[in-house]
Design an enzyme around this catalytic site. Sequence first.
Site, PDB file in Angstrom:
ATOM      1  N   LYS A 272       0.835  -1.284   0.027  1.00  0.00           N
ATOM      2  CA  LYS A 272       0.077  -0.096   0.046  1.00  0.00           C
ATOM      3  C   LYS A 272       0.930   1.167  -0.021  1.00  0.00           C
ATOM      4  CE  LYS A 272      -3.897  -1.808   2.578  1.00  0.00           C
ATOM      5  NZ  LYS A 272      -5.125  -1.551   1.367  1.00  0.00           N
ATOM      6  N   ARG A 346     -10.330 -11.267   1.574  1.00  0.00           N
ATOM      7  CA  ARG A 346     -11.219 -12.324   1.145  1.00  0.00           C
ATOM      8  C   ARG A 346     -10.576 -13.770   1.234  1.00  0.00           C
ATOM      9  NH1 ARG A 346     -11.339  -9.233  -4.518  1.00  0.00           N
ATOM     10  NH2 ARG A 346     -10.970  -7.594  -2.775  1.00  0.00           N
TER      11      ARG A 346
HETATM   12  N1  BES Z   1      -8.184  -3.542   4.088  1.00  0.00           N
HETATM   13  C1  BES Z   1      -8.311  -3.384   2.644  1.00  0.00           C
HETATM   14  C2  BES Z   1      -9.621  -2.348   2.445  1.00  0.00           C
HETATM   15  C3  BES Z   1      -9.712  -1.250   3.143  1.00  0.00           C
HETATM   16  C4  BES Z   1      -9.256  -0.036   2.715  1.00  0.00           C
HETATM   17  C5  BES Z   1     -10.491  -1.087   4.443  1.00  0.00           C
HETATM   18  C6  BES Z   1      -9.305   1.168   3.308  1.00  0.00           C
HETATM   19  C7  BES Z   1     -10.812   0.125   4.915  1.00  0.00           C
HETATM   20  C8  BES Z   1     -10.059   1.332   4.527  1.00  0.00           C
HETATM   21  C9  BES Z   1      -8.339  -4.440   1.965  1.00  0.00           C
HETATM   22  O1  BES Z   1      -7.574  -5.688   2.314  1.00  0.00           O
HETATM   23  C10 BES Z   1      -7.884  -3.937   0.445  1.00  0.00           C
HETATM   24  O2  BES Z   1      -6.676  -3.710   0.702  1.00  0.00           O
HETATM   25  N2  BES Z   1      -8.804  -4.046  -0.588  1.00  0.00           N
HETATM   26  C11 BES Z   1      -8.197  -3.650  -1.977  1.00  0.00           C
HETATM   27  C12 BES Z   1      -8.626  -4.937  -2.740  1.00  0.00           C
HETATM   28  C13 BES Z   1      -8.135  -4.758  -4.259  1.00  0.00           C
HETATM   29  C14 BES Z   1      -6.596  -4.970  -4.203  1.00  0.00           C
HETATM   30  C15 BES Z   1      -8.616  -5.808  -5.070  1.00  0.00           C
HETATM   31  C16 BES Z   1      -8.801  -2.514  -2.118  1.00  0.00           C
HETATM   32  O3  BES Z   1      -9.976  -2.137  -1.852  1.00  0.00           O
HETATM   33  O4  BES Z   1      -8.094  -1.594  -2.731  1.00  0.00           O
HETATM   34 MN    MN Z   2      -5.586  -5.483   1.817  1.00  0.00          MN
END
Ligand code: BES
Ligand code: MN
Length: 491
Positions: A272, A346
Amino acid sequence: MAPTFSTKSGDAAKAKTDALILSLSATTALPKAIDKAFGGQLTELLEARGFNGKAGEVAAFPTFGKLGVRTVVITGTGERSNEPGRWGEGLRRAYGAAIKRARDEGARTVAVATPEKAGSAEISAIVEGLSLALYSFTRYKSGTAAPKKQIETIEIWASDKKAAAAVTHGEQVAAGVALARDLVNTISNDKTPPQIADWAEQVAKNAGLQCRVLNQADLAAGGYNAILTVGKGSAAEPRLIEMIYEPKGKAQKTVALVGKTITFDSGGLDLKSADGMYSMKTDMGGGAAVLGAMHAIAALQPKVKVIGLMTAAENMPSGTAMRPSDVVTALNGKTFEIGNTDAEGRMVLADAVTHAARAGADEIIDLATLTGAKMVAIGSIAVGSFSNDQAFQERFLGAAAEAGERVWPFPMWDEYKDGLKSEIADLKSTGGRGGGAITAALFIGEFVEGKPWVHLDIAGNAASDTEGPYSPKGATGVMVRSLLNYVESAT
Ligand code: BES
Ligand code: MN
Ligand code: ZN
């Protein structure tokens, strides 16, 4: 420290505490005894200030000895709404704002007048608002001295015969929400998967719940490869935590609550950004809601059996971390290709919902800070709901609304599944462009073994950077109340 609650019947104007809280709407007048004590001047003062009982209005007045209390705090409830749960939520907010005002006025003991004819649900909501508004998280503030301004005791003045039980109910619900907030506010260095498992075991032991923790070796022996794969990059081993509540009589059904418990989400090798990573200690908000709910369930004693599952793992980049394009065989035997290592939630849920189905759940509810796409779609006001069973989802949405929490359903049409196709495995963990919250949900749905299932995407809901009437900045404890109301009304 949470304040001590007690129940009183009769006229709250007789209270002898530091402060008295009472609520007004546009259509209610000041209680006669109080208006009389001030010779009508308080009513005049309210009018002069333009106070007319709207939601969000709070005013405090010194009594100068005209009443047994030093301060009267008056809070606006707004109009009574017929929409399920909204009146209760208005009470939570109004009384939450009022108790903070009483504290800021220096009150240590407070009497609370409840609206005329308030029943059990309303009294519970008021107590929830009062208790949760006073929540604070001070674990990392040095100096142990108690804050100078702190409410110690709260008397709930109510005429309802069941008021005492309703007050206790409200305290138990608030304790569950507060526990969820504590878990989310705790830093990831203090809640690694093994540490969070110890915490859950402690909570379960104190509450009288069964608890079993699957460690790395257990997960490997059982074939929980999706959870193991997410945990591979971290120095801390993953854990699957299972808690069980059994009702006294024969349970009509078994509900499983499954919480995404990523103790920190760096994104893994698909790292990230700094901005995106900062808040990721909150990525266990789903698991926190499950533990908070289980704690309260043990006290509330609903009639259904409840299995609580937490998928504790840390998503880190390292030489042992999972790679994008790796293929994993999940617990139920389906294979999937990792589209992006940041789609880790997931993965852990895939194995956990299969575990829930095999453990005998008749209904599965999972909760997860799952996707940024959900936040883009509906922001941080509502929680997103996704389901394979319309009737079950309707029941859950009804319970959530009654609990005063905003939850909104998304479509789950098959056409969206196209995005989850892989060239090399049964599935890919990430979908194509658009609809990311839905494809994430559909992926989890592949592992529920056909059981009725509701998935709640709480991304953006588990923590907040703004203060609410009964919620300070930081963790919110979202969905604990909805889960409790669901299992309490399920038969
Ligand atoms: N934990 C994150 C989602 C999230 C982002 C929750 C900001 C709360 C605040 C999740 O694990 C994630 O990183 N999701 C990605 C998925 C993508 C790589 C398909 C996302 O939503 O960008
Ligand atoms: Mn994530
Ligand atoms: Zn995550």
